[in-house]
Design an enzyme around this catalytic site. Structure first.
Site, PDB file in Angstrom:
ATOM      1  N   THR A 105      -8.965  19.410  90.137  1.00  0.00           N
ATOM      2  CA  THR A 105      -8.222  20.008  91.337  1.00  0.00           C
ATOM      3  C   THR A 105      -9.190  20.103  92.355  1.00  0.00           C
ATOM      4  O   THR A 105      -8.727  19.905  93.654  1.00  0.00           O
ATOM      5  CB  THR A 105      -8.123  21.630  90.891  1.00  0.00           C
ATOM      6  OG1 THR A 105      -7.230  21.591  89.703  1.00  0.00           O
ATOM      7  CG2 THR A 105      -7.419  22.274  91.928  1.00  0.00           C
TER       8      THR A 105
ATOM      9  N   ASN B 154      -5.706  18.015  98.514  1.00  0.00           N
ATOM     10  CA  ASN B 154      -6.200  17.202  97.272  1.00  0.00           C
ATOM     11  C   ASN B 154      -5.076  16.097  97.068  1.00  0.00           C
ATOM     12  O   ASN B 154      -5.225  15.676  95.933  1.00  0.00           O
ATOM     13  CB  ASN B 154      -6.825  18.209  96.001  1.00  0.00           C
ATOM     14  CG  ASN B 154      -5.265  18.867  95.521  1.00  0.00           C
ATOM     15  OD1 ASN B 154      -4.187  18.869  96.110  1.00  0.00           O
ATOM     16  ND2 ASN B 154      -5.671  19.641  94.492  1.00  0.00           N
TER      17      ASN B 154
ATOM     18  N   LYS C 111       1.099  14.312  98.010  1.00  0.00           N
ATOM     19  CA  LYS C 111       1.472  15.700  99.064  1.00  0.00           C
ATOM     20  C   LYS C 111       1.484  15.204 100.330  1.00  0.00           C
ATOM     21  O   LYS C 111       0.983  14.010 100.605  1.00  0.00           O
ATOM     22  CB  LYS C 111       0.316  16.734  98.680  1.00  0.00           C
ATOM     23  CG  LYS C 111       0.311  17.480  97.426  1.00  0.00           C
ATOM     24  CD  LYS C 111      -0.691  18.149  97.217  1.00  0.00           C
ATOM     25  CE  LYS C 111      -0.706  19.087  95.813  1.00  0.00           C
ATOM     26  NZ  LYS C 111      -1.904  20.021  95.695  1.00  0.00           N
TER      27      LYS C 111
ATOM     28  N   ARG D 223      -3.257  12.808  85.157  1.00  0.00           N
ATOM     29  CA  ARG D 223      -4.477  13.753  85.544  1.00  0.00           C
ATOM     30  C   ARG D 223      -5.736  13.061  85.510  1.00  0.00           C
ATOM     31  O   ARG D 223      -6.694  13.382  86.342  1.00  0.00           O
ATOM     32  CB  ARG D 223      -4.571  14.924  84.448  1.00  0.00           C
ATOM     33  CG  ARG D 223      -3.223  15.889  84.416  1.00  0.00           C
ATOM     34  CD  ARG D 223      -2.973  16.645  85.715  1.00  0.00           C
ATOM     35  NE  ARG D 223      -4.120  17.501  85.871  1.00  0.00           N
ATOM     36  CZ  ARG D 223      -3.941  18.591  86.851  1.00  0.00           C
ATOM     37  NH1 ARG D 223      -2.914  18.883  87.496  1.00  0.00           N
ATOM     38  NH2 ARG D 223      -4.820  19.278  86.936  1.00  0.00           N
TER      39      ARG D 223
ATOM     40  N   ARG E  62      -8.658  11.801  93.887  1.00  0.00           N
ATOM     41  CA  ARG E  62      -9.313  12.793  94.639  1.00  0.00           C
ATOM     42  C   ARG E  62     -10.624  12.631  94.879  1.00  0.00           C
ATOM     43  O   ARG E  62     -11.165  12.874  95.940  1.00  0.00           O
ATOM     44  CB  ARG E  62      -9.049  14.295  93.836  1.00  0.00           C
ATOM     45  CG  ARG E  62      -7.425  14.809  93.740  1.00  0.00           C
ATOM     46  CD  ARG E  62      -7.193  15.863  92.885  1.00  0.00           C
ATOM     47  NE  ARG E  62      -5.931  16.415  92.901  1.00  0.00           N
ATOM     48  CZ  ARG E  62      -5.491  17.358  92.118  1.00  0.00           C
ATOM     49  NH1 ARG E  62      -6.019  17.584  91.058  1.00  0.00           N
ATOM     50  NH2 ARG E  62      -4.121  17.705  92.491  1.00  0.00           N
TER      51      ARG E  62
ATOM     52  N   HIS F 194      -0.002  16.026  93.380  1.00  0.00           N
ATOM     53  CA  HIS F 194       0.021  16.960  92.303  1.00  0.00           C
ATOM     54  C   HIS F 194       0.598  16.273  91.268  1.00  0.00           C
ATOM     55  O   HIS F 194       1.349  15.304  91.379  1.00  0.00           O
ATOM     56  CB  HIS F 194       1.419  17.788  92.739  1.00  0.00           C
ATOM     57  CG  HIS F 194       2.110  18.613  91.553  1.00  0.00           C
ATOM     58  ND1 HIS F 194       1.188  19.809  90.974  1.00  0.00           N
ATOM     59  CD2 HIS F 194       2.996  18.029  90.651  1.00  0.00           C
ATOM     60  CE1 HIS F 194       2.121  19.885  89.770  1.00  0.00           C
ATOM     61  NE2 HIS F 194       3.033  19.052  89.783  1.00  0.00           N
TER      62      HIS F 194
END
Ligand code: GDP
Ligand code: MG
Length: 196
Positions: A129, A160, A14, A123, A140, A163
């Site tokens: 998240t 964060n 991002k 993930r 993250r 994606h």
């Protein structure tokens, strides 16, 4: 069923990840784990792109609402006072709007990652998240600190860094949406014979 090592997922760095100079660090973590980048591009998304990228289902928006509500309860914040609503769907819609601003605020880097259970693996490497709840060792958790109580107060999406497709359905959609078939390549990495 296809071989698990054929699994593919989409990862997007991002605008905050790009502007903080973390492109290399993020890609490096994916590669070192033994996952393969088979498509890669820096680009600038439009509002329409982001609107198509994220699911439009009530179910998805309510899930965002649920995460927010839990976070507010954990910290003792009053969601209705802060956001003007405690309706899960309304919260999800608010966040979806902020996400469009966030994801169009600067260039991003999109990639297709291939490897054993790629969706779940990526993930795991990315972490949950909410950066405030992400364990150290995740992208993250190591490089971000944001939280929904803070982001909502400022009427913006949680920053964060990345994606990553959340499940098979999202991965299928995002792969088709972000990449033309000829943009996706493949090659053999030196580790392929050693690691699996
Ligand atoms: P992800 O799959 O881990 O990225 O999380 P989701 O698909 O649930 O949400 C999409 C993105 O919306 C997240 O990565 C955040 O940038 C943002 N987001 C999610 N939940 C919230 C929230 O409660 N408040 C705000 N401000 N942003 C949120
Ligand atoms: Mg998601």
């Amino acid at each position: 069923m296809p071989h698990p090592k054929e699994d593919k997922t989409v990862l997007i760095i991002k605008p905050d990840g790009v502007k903080r100079g973390l492109i290399g660090e993020i890609i490096s973590r994916i590669e070192k784990r033994g996952l393969k980048i088979i498509a890669l591009e820096m680009f600038m998304a439009t509002k329409e792109h982001i609107d198509e990228h994220y699911p439009k289902s009530e179910e998805w928006m309510k899930k965002i609402g649920e995460k927010t509500l839990k976070n507010y309860n954990d910290y003792g914040y009053d969601v209705k006072k802060e956001l003007g609503t405690d309706d899960l769907l309304e919260i999800g819609k608010l966040v979806r709007g902020w996400l469009i601003d966030y994801m169009t605020s600067g260039p991003m880097v999109k990639m297709v990652v291939k490897g054993i259970h790629a969706i779940e693996m990526v993930r795991k490497i990315v972490g949950p998240t909410l950066p405030s709840q992400a364990e150290m060792g995740t992208i993250r958790g190591d490089f971000s600190v944001d939280d929904s109580t803070a982001a909502n107060r400022d009427k913006r999406a949680i920053r964060n860094l990345v994606h990553a497709s959340g499940n098979q359905e999202e991965a299928d959609h995002e792969l088709l949406f972000w990449f033309a078939p000829e943009e996706i390549t493949d090659y053999k990495r030196a580790e392929d014979d050693i690691m699996f």
